[in-house]
Write a protein that holds these residues in place. Structure first.
Motif, PDB file in Angstrom:
ATOM      1  N   GLY A   1      -4.543  -8.572  -1.531  1.00 39.17           N
ATOM      2  CA  GLY A   1      -3.696  -8.821  -2.762  1.00 39.17           C
ATOM      3  C   GLY A   1      -2.346  -7.340  -2.105  1.00 39.17           C
ATOM      4  O   GLY A   1      -2.531  -5.884  -0.952  1.00 39.17           O
ATOM      5  N   LEU A   2      -2.008  -6.985  -3.453  1.00 35.26           N
ATOM      6  CA  LEU A   2      -1.384  -5.572  -3.713  1.00 35.26           C
ATOM      7  C   LEU A   2      -1.725  -5.184  -4.631  1.00 35.26           C
ATOM      8  O   LEU A   2      -1.989  -5.569  -5.355  1.00 35.26           O
ATOM      9  CB  LEU A   2       0.656  -6.316  -3.383  1.00 35.26           C
ATOM     10  N   LEU A   3      -1.305  -3.305  -4.547  1.00 32.68           N
ATOM     11  CA  LEU A   3      -2.056  -2.478  -5.803  1.00 32.68           C
ATOM     12  C   LEU A   3      -0.611  -1.967  -5.304  1.00 32.68           C
ATOM     13  O   LEU A   3       0.189  -1.404  -4.535  1.00 32.68           O
ATOM     14  CB  LEU A   3      -2.636  -1.662  -5.325  1.00 32.68           C
ATOM     15  N   THR A   4       0.326  -1.257  -6.257  1.00 25.16           N
ATOM     16  CA  THR A   4       1.238  -0.464  -7.107  1.00 25.16           C
ATOM     17  C   THR A   4       0.843   0.289  -8.213  1.00 25.16           C
ATOM     18  O   THR A   4       0.170   0.115  -9.475  1.00 25.16           O
ATOM     19  CB  THR A   4       2.254  -0.821  -7.159  1.00 25.16           C
ATOM     20  N   LEU A   5       1.613   1.730  -8.431  1.00 23.01           N
ATOM     21  CA  LEU A   5       1.541   2.664  -9.372  1.00 23.01           C
ATOM     22  C   LEU A   5       2.405   3.234  -9.736  1.00 23.01           C
ATOM     23  O   LEU A   5       3.930   2.338  -9.523  1.00 23.01           O
ATOM     24  CB  LEU A   5       0.505   3.418  -8.469  1.00 23.01           C
ATOM     25  N   GLY A   6       2.749   3.662 -10.583  1.00 23.80           N
ATOM     26  CA  GLY A   6       4.173   3.952 -11.473  1.00 23.80           C
ATOM     27  C   GLY A   6       3.754   5.659 -12.536  1.00 23.80           C
ATOM     28  O   GLY A   6       2.763   5.336 -13.069  1.00 23.80           O
ATOM     29  N   ASN A   7       4.859   6.219 -13.055  1.00 27.29           N
ATOM     30  CA  ASN A   7       5.373   7.032 -13.435  1.00 27.29           C
ATOM     31  C   ASN A   7       5.168   5.904 -15.290  1.00 27.29           C
ATOM     32  O   ASN A   7       5.040   7.077 -16.481  1.00 27.29           O
ATOM     33  CB  ASN A   7       6.685   7.902 -13.612  1.00 27.29           C
ATOM     34  N   THR A   8       5.663   4.791 -14.952  1.00 27.40           N
ATOM     35  CA  THR A   8       5.627   4.337 -16.283  1.00 27.40           C
ATOM     36  C   THR A   8       4.741   3.123 -15.877  1.00 27.40           C
ATOM     37  O   THR A   8       5.194   2.761 -14.506  1.00 27.40           O
ATOM     38  CB  THR A   8       7.104   4.617 -16.771  1.00 27.40           C
ATOM     39  N   VAL A   9       4.856   1.947 -16.903  1.00 27.19           N
ATOM     40  CA  VAL A   9       4.690   0.404 -16.449  1.00 27.19           C
ATOM     41  C   VAL A   9       5.508  -0.253 -15.474  1.00 27.19           C
ATOM     42  O   VAL A   9       4.879  -1.303 -14.994  1.00 27.19           O
ATOM     43  CB  VAL A   9       3.854   0.035 -17.323  1.00 27.19           C
ATOM     44  N   ASP A  10       7.054   0.126 -16.547  1.00 34.86           N
ATOM     45  CA  ASP A  10       7.809  -0.367 -15.377  1.00 34.86           C
ATOM     46  C   ASP A  10       8.729  -0.245 -14.110  1.00 34.86           C
ATOM     47  O   ASP A  10       8.399  -1.373 -13.506  1.00 34.86           O
ATOM     48  CB  ASP A  10       9.039  -0.164 -16.502  1.00 34.86           C
ATOM     49  N   GLU A  11       7.905   0.837 -13.451  1.00 31.02           N
ATOM     50  CA  GLU A  11       7.544   1.043 -12.473  1.00 31.02           C
ATOM     51  C   GLU A  11       7.022   0.262 -11.672  1.00 31.02           C
ATOM     52  O   GLU A  11       7.166   0.140 -10.525  1.00 31.02           O
ATOM     53  CB  GLU A  11       7.658   3.181 -12.016  1.00 31.02           C
ATOM     54  N   CYS A  12       6.124   0.420 -12.334  1.00 30.13           N
ATOM     55  CA  CYS A  12       4.407  -0.199 -11.498  1.00 30.13           C
ATOM     56  C   CYS A  12       4.536  -1.843 -11.347  1.00 30.13           C
ATOM     57  O   CYS A  12       4.576  -2.104 -10.285  1.00 30.13           O
ATOM     58  CB  CYS A  12       3.788  -0.383 -12.610  1.00 30.13           C
ATOM     59  N   ALA A  13       5.989  -2.642 -12.516  1.00 30.27           N
ATOM     60  CA  ALA A  13       5.792  -4.046 -12.646  1.00 30.27           C
ATOM     61  C   ALA A  13       6.789  -4.108 -11.800  1.00 30.27           C
ATOM     62  O   ALA A  13       7.068  -4.587 -10.788  1.00 30.27           O
ATOM     63  CB  ALA A  13       6.095  -4.459 -14.024  1.00 30.27           C
ATOM     64  N   TYR A  14       7.595  -3.185 -11.900  1.00 28.57           N
ATOM     65  CA  TYR A  14       8.901  -3.462 -10.066  1.00 28.57           C
ATOM     66  C   TYR A  14       8.547  -3.523  -8.730  1.00 28.57           C
ATOM     67  O   TYR A  14       9.092  -3.963  -8.201  1.00 28.57           O
ATOM     68  CB  TYR A  14       9.733  -2.757 -11.343  1.00 28.57           C
ATOM     69  N   LEU A  15       7.631  -2.553  -8.528  1.00 24.79           N
ATOM     70  CA  LEU A  15       6.942  -1.607  -7.530  1.00 24.79           C
ATOM     71  C   LEU A  15       6.476  -2.964  -6.901  1.00 24.79           C
ATOM     72  O   LEU A  15       6.915  -4.005  -5.961  1.00 24.79           O
ATOM     73  CB  LEU A  15       6.495  -0.560  -7.458  1.00 24.79           C
ATOM     74  N   PHE A  16       5.900  -3.426  -8.004  1.00 26.43           N
ATOM     75  CA  PHE A  16       4.554  -4.935  -6.915  1.00 26.43           C
ATOM     76  C   PHE A  16       5.363  -5.982  -6.920  1.00 26.43           C
ATOM     77  O   PHE A  16       5.383  -6.701  -5.457  1.00 26.43           O
ATOM     78  CB  PHE A  16       3.462  -5.337  -8.608  1.00 26.43           C
ATOM     79  N   SER A  17       6.897  -6.194  -7.826  1.00 25.14           N
ATOM     80  CA  SER A  17       7.526  -7.751  -6.985  1.00 25.14           C
ATOM     81  C   SER A  17       8.113  -7.003  -6.410  1.00 25.14           C
ATOM     82  O   SER A  17       8.091  -7.887  -5.118  1.00 25.14           O
ATOM     83  CB  SER A  17       8.704  -7.347  -9.209  1.00 25.14           C
ATOM     84  N   ALA A  18       9.396  -6.076  -6.180  1.00 20.91           N
ATOM     85  CA  ALA A  18       9.830  -5.282  -5.094  1.00 20.91           C
ATOM     86  C   ALA A  18       8.874  -5.887  -3.567  1.00 20.91           C
ATOM     87  O   ALA A  18       9.130  -6.073  -2.445  1.00 20.91           O
ATOM     88  CB  ALA A  18      10.141  -4.089  -4.891  1.00 20.91           C
ATOM     89  N   LEU A  19       7.627  -4.809  -4.219  1.00 18.93           N
ATOM     90  CA  LEU A  19       7.152  -5.215  -2.151  1.00 18.93           C
ATOM     91  C   LEU A  19       6.221  -6.961  -2.561  1.00 18.93           C
ATOM     92  O   LEU A  19       5.975  -7.209  -1.545  1.00 18.93           O
ATOM     93  CB  LEU A  19       4.990  -4.503  -2.428  1.00 18.93           C
ATOM     94  N   ASP A  20       5.725  -7.652  -2.958  1.00 14.79           N
ATOM     95  CA  ASP A  20       5.699  -9.193  -2.897  1.00 14.79           C
ATOM     96  C   ASP A  20       6.708  -9.466  -2.267  1.00 14.79           C
ATOM     97  O   ASP A  20       6.790 -10.736  -1.350  1.00 14.79           O
ATOM     98  CB  ASP A  20       5.199  -9.580  -4.621  1.00 14.79           C
ATOM     99  N   LYS A  21       7.820  -9.672  -2.437  1.00 13.17           N
ATOM    100  CA  LYS A  21       8.825 -10.274  -1.927  1.00 13.17           C
ATOM    101  C   LYS A  21       9.063  -9.067  -0.828  1.00 13.17           C
ATOM    102  O   LYS A  21      10.041  -9.931   0.352  1.00 13.17           O
ATOM    103  CB  LYS A  21      10.469  -9.580  -2.614  1.00 13.17           C
ATOM    104  N   GLN A  22       9.034  -8.164  -0.232  1.00 11.31           N
ATOM    105  CA  GLN A  22       9.054  -7.958   0.966  1.00 11.31           C
ATOM    106  C   GLN A  22       8.356  -8.108   1.688  1.00 11.31           C
ATOM    107  O   GLN A  22       8.105  -8.183   3.027  1.00 11.31           O
ATOM    108  CB  GLN A  22       9.707  -5.929   0.743  1.00 11.31           C
ATOM    109  N   CYS A  23       6.887  -8.672   1.231  1.00 13.32           N
ATOM    110  CA  CYS A  23       5.276  -9.098   2.076  1.00 13.32           C
ATOM    111  C   CYS A  23       6.258 -10.365   2.387  1.00 13.32           C
ATOM    112  O   CYS A  23       6.665 -11.102   3.684  1.00 13.32           O
ATOM    113  CB  CYS A  23       4.794 -10.040   1.367  1.00 13.32           C
ATOM    114  N   LYS A  24       7.305 -11.386   1.514  1.00 14.06           N
ATOM    115  CA  LYS A  24       7.707 -12.885   1.699  1.00 14.06           C
ATOM    116  C   LYS A  24       8.851 -12.424   3.215  1.00 14.06           C
ATOM    117  O   LYS A  24       9.412 -13.651   4.552  1.00 14.06           O
ATOM    118  CB  LYS A  24       8.471 -13.548   0.595  1.00 14.06           C
TER     119      LYS A  24
END
Length: 303
Positions: free
Chosen positions: A224-247
Protein backbone atom coordinates in the motif's frame (compact mmCIF):
# COMPACT_ATOMS: atom_id res chain seq x y z
CA UNK A 1 -15.16 23.47 -51.79
CA UNK A 2 -14.82 26.84 -50.12
CA UNK A 3 -11.25 27.93 -49.46
CA UNK A 4 -10.06 27.56 -45.90
CA UNK A 5 -9.60 30.93 -44.21
CA UNK A 6 -6.26 31.48 -42.52
CA UNK A 7 -8.11 32.26 -39.29
CA UNK A 8 -9.56 28.73 -39.31
CA UNK A 9 -6.15 27.06 -39.38
CA UNK A 10 -4.82 26.30 -35.88
CA UNK A 11 -1.46 28.00 -35.47
CA UNK A 12 1.28 26.35 -33.42
CA UNK A 13 1.73 28.01 -30.05
CA UNK A 14 5.13 28.88 -28.69
CA UNK A 15 6.14 26.90 -25.62
CA UNK A 16 5.73 28.89 -22.43
CA UNK A 17 7.29 27.86 -19.14
CA UNK A 18 6.62 29.72 -15.91
CA UNK A 19 9.24 30.67 -13.35
CA UNK A 20 9.17 31.39 -9.63
CA UNK A 21 11.67 34.25 -10.09
CA UNK A 22 9.06 37.02 -9.80
CA UNK A 23 6.71 35.23 -7.40
CA UNK A 24 6.50 35.53 -3.62
CA UNK A 25 9.28 33.73 -1.79
CA UNK A 26 6.60 32.22 0.45
CA UNK A 27 4.82 29.53 -1.61
CA UNK A 28 1.61 29.90 0.42
CA UNK A 29 1.37 33.57 -0.62
CA UNK A 30 1.34 32.52 -4.30
CA UNK A 31 -1.92 30.61 -3.99
CA UNK A 32 -4.48 33.22 -2.84
CA UNK A 33 -5.45 36.84 -3.42
CA UNK A 34 -7.17 39.28 -1.06
CA UNK A 35 -8.26 42.90 -1.38
CA UNK A 36 -6.20 45.76 -2.76
CA UNK A 37 -5.44 47.08 0.72
CA UNK A 38 -4.00 43.67 1.66
CA UNK A 39 -6.12 43.55 4.81
CA UNK A 40 -8.07 40.48 3.71
CA UNK A 41 -5.80 37.54 4.40
CA UNK A 42 -5.89 33.83 5.14
CA UNK A 43 -4.41 32.26 8.24
CA UNK A 44 -1.79 29.56 7.86
CA UNK A 45 -0.46 27.85 10.96
CA UNK A 46 -1.84 29.18 14.26
CA UNK A 47 0.66 31.28 16.20
CA UNK A 48 1.05 28.73 19.01
CA UNK A 49 2.57 26.27 16.51
CA UNK A 50 5.84 28.08 17.21
CA UNK A 51 5.35 28.42 20.97
CA UNK A 52 7.92 27.15 23.47
CA UNK A 53 6.18 28.19 26.69
CA UNK A 54 4.05 25.74 28.67
CA UNK A 55 0.71 27.38 27.83
CA UNK A 56 1.49 27.46 24.11
CA UNK A 57 2.70 23.86 24.06
CA UNK A 58 -0.42 22.65 25.85
CA UNK A 59 -2.56 24.47 23.25
CA UNK A 60 -0.52 22.88 20.50
CA UNK A 61 -0.98 19.42 22.05
CA UNK A 62 -4.77 19.82 21.98
CA UNK A 63 -4.63 21.22 18.45
CA UNK A 64 -2.52 18.25 17.28
CA UNK A 65 -4.93 15.75 18.85
CA UNK A 66 -7.97 17.46 17.34
CA UNK A 67 -6.42 17.47 13.89
CA UNK A 68 -5.35 13.84 14.25
CA UNK A 69 -8.88 12.76 15.18
CA UNK A 70 -10.31 14.70 12.22
CA UNK A 71 -7.70 13.19 9.88
CA UNK A 72 -9.00 9.73 10.81
CA UNK A 73 -12.59 10.83 10.16
CA UNK A 74 -11.41 12.11 6.76
CA UNK A 75 -9.88 8.71 5.97
CA UNK A 76 -13.08 7.05 7.11
CA UNK A 77 -15.06 9.28 4.76
CA UNK A 78 -12.85 8.11 1.89
CA UNK A 79 -13.50 4.44 2.72
CA UNK A 80 -9.96 3.62 3.85
CA UNK A 81 -11.06 1.43 6.74
CA UNK A 82 -9.81 -2.16 6.39
CA UNK A 83 -10.46 -4.12 9.56
CA UNK A 84 -7.73 -3.45 12.11
CA UNK A 85 -5.25 -2.13 9.52
CA UNK A 86 -4.18 1.47 9.18
CA UNK A 87 -2.56 4.02 11.45
CA UNK A 88 -1.49 7.65 11.68
CA UNK A 89 0.97 8.92 14.26
CA UNK A 90 1.96 12.46 15.20
CA UNK A 91 4.67 13.57 17.60
CA UNK A 92 3.61 15.01 20.91
CA UNK A 93 4.61 18.71 21.11
CA UNK A 94 5.85 18.35 24.70
CA UNK A 95 7.17 14.79 24.98
CA UNK A 96 8.97 14.86 21.65
CA UNK A 97 9.96 11.18 21.67
CA UNK A 98 6.32 10.14 22.23
CA UNK A 99 3.61 10.09 19.58
CA UNK A 100 -0.19 10.00 19.42
CA UNK A 101 -1.83 7.12 17.57
CA UNK A 102 -5.19 5.47 16.94
CA UNK A 103 -6.19 2.60 19.23
CA UNK A 104 -6.46 -0.98 18.00
CA UNK A 105 -9.79 -1.96 16.44
CA UNK A 106 -11.53 1.45 16.37
CA UNK A 107 -13.00 2.47 13.01
CA UNK A 108 -11.51 5.61 11.49
CA UNK A 109 -15.00 7.14 11.27
CA UNK A 110 -15.56 6.67 15.01
CA UNK A 111 -12.35 8.39 16.13
CA UNK A 112 -12.49 11.09 18.80
CA UNK A 113 -9.84 13.06 20.66
CA UNK A 114 -10.44 11.09 23.86
CA UNK A 115 -9.81 7.75 22.11
CA UNK A 116 -6.28 8.67 20.97
CA UNK A 117 -3.37 6.80 22.57
CA UNK A 118 0.00 8.24 23.57
CA UNK A 119 2.84 5.82 22.75
CA UNK A 120 6.16 5.82 24.61
CA UNK A 121 9.58 5.59 22.87
CA UNK A 122 9.64 1.89 23.78
CA UNK A 123 6.34 1.37 21.98
CA UNK A 124 4.01 0.97 24.95
CA UNK A 125 0.83 2.78 25.87
CA UNK A 126 1.60 5.68 28.22
CA UNK A 127 0.31 4.79 31.69
CA UNK A 128 -1.39 8.11 32.49
CA UNK A 129 -1.73 10.33 29.40
CA UNK A 130 -4.18 9.47 26.64
CA UNK A 131 -6.63 6.61 26.25
CA UNK A 132 -5.76 3.31 27.90
CA UNK A 133 -6.28 1.11 24.83
CA UNK A 134 -4.00 -1.31 22.95
CA UNK A 135 -2.32 -0.23 19.69
CA UNK A 136 -1.50 -1.95 16.39
CA UNK A 137 1.81 -3.87 16.53
CA UNK A 138 2.68 -3.31 12.85
CA UNK A 139 1.89 0.36 13.28
CA UNK A 140 4.37 0.59 16.14
CA UNK A 141 7.18 -1.06 14.15
CA UNK A 142 6.64 1.08 11.05
CA UNK A 143 6.06 4.42 12.72
CA UNK A 144 8.67 4.19 15.47
CA UNK A 145 11.35 3.51 12.84
CA UNK A 146 10.22 6.44 10.70
CA UNK A 147 10.04 8.88 13.61
CA UNK A 148 13.58 7.88 14.64
CA UNK A 149 14.98 8.10 11.10
CA UNK A 150 13.24 11.39 10.21
CA UNK A 151 13.31 13.68 13.26
CA UNK A 152 12.10 16.65 11.19
CA UNK A 153 8.84 14.88 10.37
CA UNK A 154 5.85 15.33 12.68
CA UNK A 155 3.39 12.77 11.28
CA UNK A 156 3.30 9.48 9.37
CA UNK A 157 0.31 7.63 7.94
CA UNK A 158 -0.33 4.25 6.36
CA UNK A 159 -3.41 2.25 5.50
CA UNK A 160 -4.65 -0.25 2.91
CA UNK A 161 -6.57 2.00 0.53
CA UNK A 162 -8.02 0.29 -2.55
CA UNK A 163 -6.18 2.02 -5.39
CA UNK A 164 -2.93 2.28 -3.44
CA UNK A 165 -2.99 -1.47 -2.86
CA UNK A 166 -3.72 -2.17 -6.52
CA UNK A 167 -0.96 0.07 -7.87
CA UNK A 168 1.55 -1.13 -5.26
CA UNK A 169 1.58 -4.57 -6.91
CA UNK A 170 3.55 -3.05 -9.81
CA UNK A 171 6.32 -1.80 -7.54
CA UNK A 172 6.55 1.44 -9.54
CA UNK A 173 6.24 5.13 -8.70
CA UNK A 174 3.28 7.03 -10.11
CA UNK A 175 3.95 9.03 -13.29
CA UNK A 176 3.74 12.82 -13.25
CA UNK A 177 0.77 13.18 -15.58
CA UNK A 178 -1.51 15.72 -13.87
CA UNK A 179 -1.10 18.98 -11.99
CA UNK A 180 -2.03 17.22 -8.75
CA UNK A 181 0.58 14.53 -9.36
CA UNK A 182 3.30 17.18 -9.14
CA UNK A 183 2.93 16.70 -5.39
CA UNK A 184 4.99 13.54 -5.99
CA UNK A 185 7.59 14.96 -8.37
CA UNK A 186 10.98 14.04 -6.86
CA UNK A 187 9.01 13.23 -3.70
CA UNK A 188 8.22 9.51 -3.82
CA UNK A 189 10.05 6.32 -2.99
CA UNK A 190 9.28 2.67 -3.69
CA UNK A 191 9.99 -0.04 -1.15
CA UNK A 192 10.77 -2.98 -3.43
CA UNK A 193 10.04 -5.75 -1.01
CA UNK A 194 7.22 -7.44 0.80
CA UNK A 195 8.43 -9.32 3.83
CA UNK A 196 4.98 -10.10 5.17
CA UNK A 197 2.97 -8.34 7.84
CA UNK A 198 5.28 -5.98 9.74
CA UNK A 199 5.90 -7.74 13.05
CA UNK A 200 9.64 -7.12 13.30
CA UNK A 201 11.56 -3.91 13.96
CA UNK A 202 13.88 -4.62 11.01
CA UNK A 203 11.03 -4.39 8.49
CA UNK A 204 10.03 -0.99 9.85
CA UNK A 205 13.64 0.14 9.62
CA UNK A 206 13.85 -1.06 6.01
CA UNK A 207 10.77 0.98 5.10
CA UNK A 208 12.29 4.06 6.77
CA UNK A 209 15.52 3.56 4.78
CA UNK A 210 13.58 3.24 1.53
CA UNK A 211 11.94 6.62 2.17
CA UNK A 212 15.34 8.25 2.25
CA UNK A 213 16.21 11.60 3.84
CA UNK A 214 13.60 13.82 2.15
CA UNK A 215 10.75 11.91 0.46
CA UNK A 216 7.34 12.31 2.07
CA UNK A 217 5.58 9.65 0.00
CA UNK A 218 6.23 5.96 -0.54
CA UNK A 219 4.71 3.03 -2.36
CA UNK A 220 5.20 -0.19 -0.40
CA UNK A 221 5.27 -2.99 -2.96
CA UNK A 222 2.38 -5.46 -2.58
CA UNK A 223 1.26 -3.55 0.50
CA UNK A 224 0.00 0.00 0.00
CA UNK A 225 0.97 3.62 0.54
CA UNK A 226 2.73 5.60 3.25
CA UNK A 227 3.02 9.37 3.61
CA UNK A 228 4.71 11.80 5.98
CA UNK A 229 4.02 15.40 6.93
CA UNK A 230 5.18 18.47 8.81
CA UNK A 231 1.63 18.32 10.20
CA UNK A 232 -0.87 15.50 10.45
CA UNK A 233 -3.02 17.50 8.02
CA UNK A 234 -0.28 17.36 5.37
CA UNK A 235 0.25 13.64 5.97
CA UNK A 236 -3.45 12.79 5.62
CA UNK A 237 -3.92 15.00 2.55
CA UNK A 238 -0.84 13.64 0.77
CA UNK A 239 -2.10 10.11 1.35
CA UNK A 240 -5.49 10.87 -0.19
CA UNK A 241 -3.86 12.63 -3.14
CA UNK A 242 -1.48 9.72 -3.74
CA UNK A 243 -4.29 7.18 -3.58
CA UNK A 244 -6.24 9.23 -6.16
CA UNK A 245 -3.17 9.41 -8.39
CA UNK A 246 -2.85 5.62 -8.14
CA UNK A 247 -6.42 5.43 -9.47
CA UNK A 248 -5.52 7.85 -12.28
CA UNK A 249 -2.45 5.72 -13.05
CA UNK A 250 -4.51 2.54 -13.26
CA UNK A 251 -6.98 4.26 -15.62
CA UNK A 252 -4.11 5.51 -17.77
CA UNK A 253 -2.54 2.06 -17.92
CA UNK A 254 -5.86 0.61 -19.11
CA UNK A 255 -6.33 3.34 -21.73
CA UNK A 256 -2.76 3.05 -22.98
CA UNK A 257 -3.20 -0.71 -23.42
CA UNK A 258 -5.75 0.14 -26.13
CA UNK A 259 -3.28 2.35 -27.96
CA UNK A 260 -3.84 5.78 -26.40
CA UNK A 261 -0.52 7.34 -25.46
CA UNK A 262 -0.18 9.28 -22.21
CA UNK A 263 1.69 12.59 -21.90
CA UNK A 264 4.21 13.03 -19.10
CA UNK A 265 4.54 16.56 -17.72
CA UNK A 266 7.77 18.32 -18.68
CA UNK A 267 10.24 18.04 -15.75
CA UNK A 268 10.77 21.81 -15.66
CA UNK A 269 7.02 22.46 -15.46
CA UNK A 270 6.64 19.72 -12.86
CA UNK A 271 9.43 21.24 -10.75
CA UNK A 272 7.86 24.72 -11.06
CA UNK A 273 4.49 23.39 -9.91
CA UNK A 274 6.02 21.30 -7.12
CA UNK A 275 7.85 24.36 -5.77
CA UNK A 276 4.45 25.74 -4.76
CA UNK A 277 2.10 22.83 -4.13
CA UNK A 278 4.63 20.71 -2.20
CA UNK A 279 5.26 23.49 0.32
CA UNK A 280 4.24 22.10 3.71
CA UNK A 281 1.93 24.98 4.62
CA UNK A 282 0.06 24.59 1.32
CA UNK A 283 -0.38 20.85 1.79
CA UNK A 284 -1.51 21.52 5.36
CA UNK A 285 -4.04 24.07 4.14
CA UNK A 286 -5.42 21.66 1.54
CA UNK A 287 -7.02 19.60 4.30
CA UNK A 288 -8.63 22.65 5.89
CA UNK A 289 -11.92 22.46 3.92
CA UNK A 290 -12.33 18.84 5.03
CA UNK A 291 -11.41 19.74 8.62
CA UNK A 292 -14.01 22.52 8.75
CA UNK A 293 -16.70 20.31 7.16
CA UNK A 294 -16.11 17.38 9.51
CA UNK A 295 -16.04 19.53 12.65
CA UNK A 296 -19.26 21.26 11.55
CA UNK A 297 -21.12 18.05 10.73
CA UNK A 298 -19.54 15.74 13.33
CA UNK A 299 -18.69 17.92 16.37
CA UNK A 300 -18.36 14.80 18.51
CA UNK A 301 -14.94 14.19 16.92
CA UNK A 302 -13.52 16.80 19.31
CA UNK A 303 -14.76 15.07 22.46
Amino acid sequence: MAPIALADVPMPTAEFHQSTANLSKNPLERTWRGNEENTLRIQGYPSFMYAQDEEGLLKKREWVKEHLAVAFRFWGKLGYGEGISGHITVRDPILRDHYWMNPFGIHFSAMTVSKLVLVTPEGYVHPTLGAQRPINMAGFHIHSAIHKARPEVEAAGHCHSLHGKAWSAFGRPVDITTQDSCLFYDNQAVYHNFGGIVLAAEEGENIAKALGPRNKCAILQNHGLLTLGNTVDECAYLFSALDKQCKVQLLLEAAEASGIKRTIIDPGDAAFTAATIQYHENTYYNLNPEYELIVEREPGVLL
